[in-house]
Design an enzyme around this catalytic site. Structure first.
Site, PDB file in Angstrom:
ATOM      1  N   CYS A  34     -27.275  16.140  -9.112  1.00  0.00           N
ATOM      2  CA  CYS A  34     -27.118  15.433  -8.057  1.00  0.00           C
ATOM      3  C   CYS A  34     -26.769  16.134  -6.658  1.00  0.00           C
ATOM      4  CB  CYS A  34     -25.882  14.269  -7.958  1.00  0.00           C
ATOM      5  SG  CYS A  34     -24.186  15.283  -8.439  1.00  0.00           S
ATOM      6  N   ASP A  36     -23.979  17.981  -5.834  1.00  0.00           N
ATOM      7  CA  ASP A  36     -22.514  17.749  -5.483  1.00  0.00           C
ATOM      8  C   ASP A  36     -21.890  19.016  -5.906  1.00  0.00           C
ATOM      9  OD1 ASP A  36     -22.374  15.100  -4.578  1.00  0.00           O
ATOM     10  OD2 ASP A  36     -22.055  14.337  -6.590  1.00  0.00           O
ATOM     11  N   CYS A  59     -21.681  13.503  -2.274  1.00  0.00           N
ATOM     12  CA  CYS A  59     -22.021  12.030  -1.618  1.00  0.00           C
ATOM     13  C   CYS A  59     -20.512  11.528  -1.353  1.00  0.00           C
ATOM     14  CB  CYS A  59     -22.625  11.263  -2.611  1.00  0.00           C
ATOM     15  SG  CYS A  59     -21.649  11.164  -4.293  1.00  0.00           S
ATOM     16  N   CYS A 103     -18.963  11.791 -10.485  1.00  0.00           N
ATOM     17  CA  CYS A 103     -18.280  12.275  -9.449  1.00  0.00           C
ATOM     18  C   CYS A 103     -16.854  12.540 -10.038  1.00  0.00           C
ATOM     19  CB  CYS A 103     -18.329  11.352  -8.372  1.00  0.00           C
ATOM     20  SG  CYS A 103     -20.100  11.218  -7.586  1.00  0.00           S
TER      21      CYS A 103
END
Length: 126
Positions: A34, A36, A59, A103
């Protein structure tokens, strides 16, 4: 609504953003899938996390997870910080969408990585 008010609040007004120049522990983790990347900085005195800062490239859920995780460990003992789980971060945010749970996992891993760095620098604690 996809995101809770707490997620939105921590995304829009993240706590403890920045870096600690003379940090006792620094951890960096990333999720290539992703994109991150999280970096955590810890200042530790008498085995207590007296300051914690983060820098996250990612994000809104990654930023909110980082922010909440720092709030959850600030003022806590090193052992309490080590015990923090992504589930606790997610619950403190009043939930995350299933596809954003990673996350909160990153936030947990960033803290553990920073504590690992701390133990390498100070094997007997500080």
């Amino acid at each position: 609504m996809l995101y809770s008010e707490k997620v939105m609040d921590h995304f829009m007004n993240p706590r403890n953003v920045g870096e600690i120049e003379d940090a006792d522990g620094i951890g960096e983790v990333g999720n290539a899938k992703c994109g991150d990347i999280m970096r955590m900085y810890l200042k530790i005195e008498n085995n207590t996390i007296v300051d914690v800062k983060f820098k996250t490239f990612g994000c809104g859920s990654a930023i909110a997870s980082s922010s909440m995780a720092t709030e959850l460990i600030k003022g806590k003992s090193v052992d309490e910080a080590l015990a923090l789980t992504n589930k606790a971060v997610t619950e403190a945010l009043d939930g995350l969408p299933t596809h954003k749970i990673h996350c909160s996992v990153l936030a947990e891993e960033a803290i553990k990585s920073a504590l690992d760095d701390f133990y390498k620098k100070y094997p007997d604690g500080k």
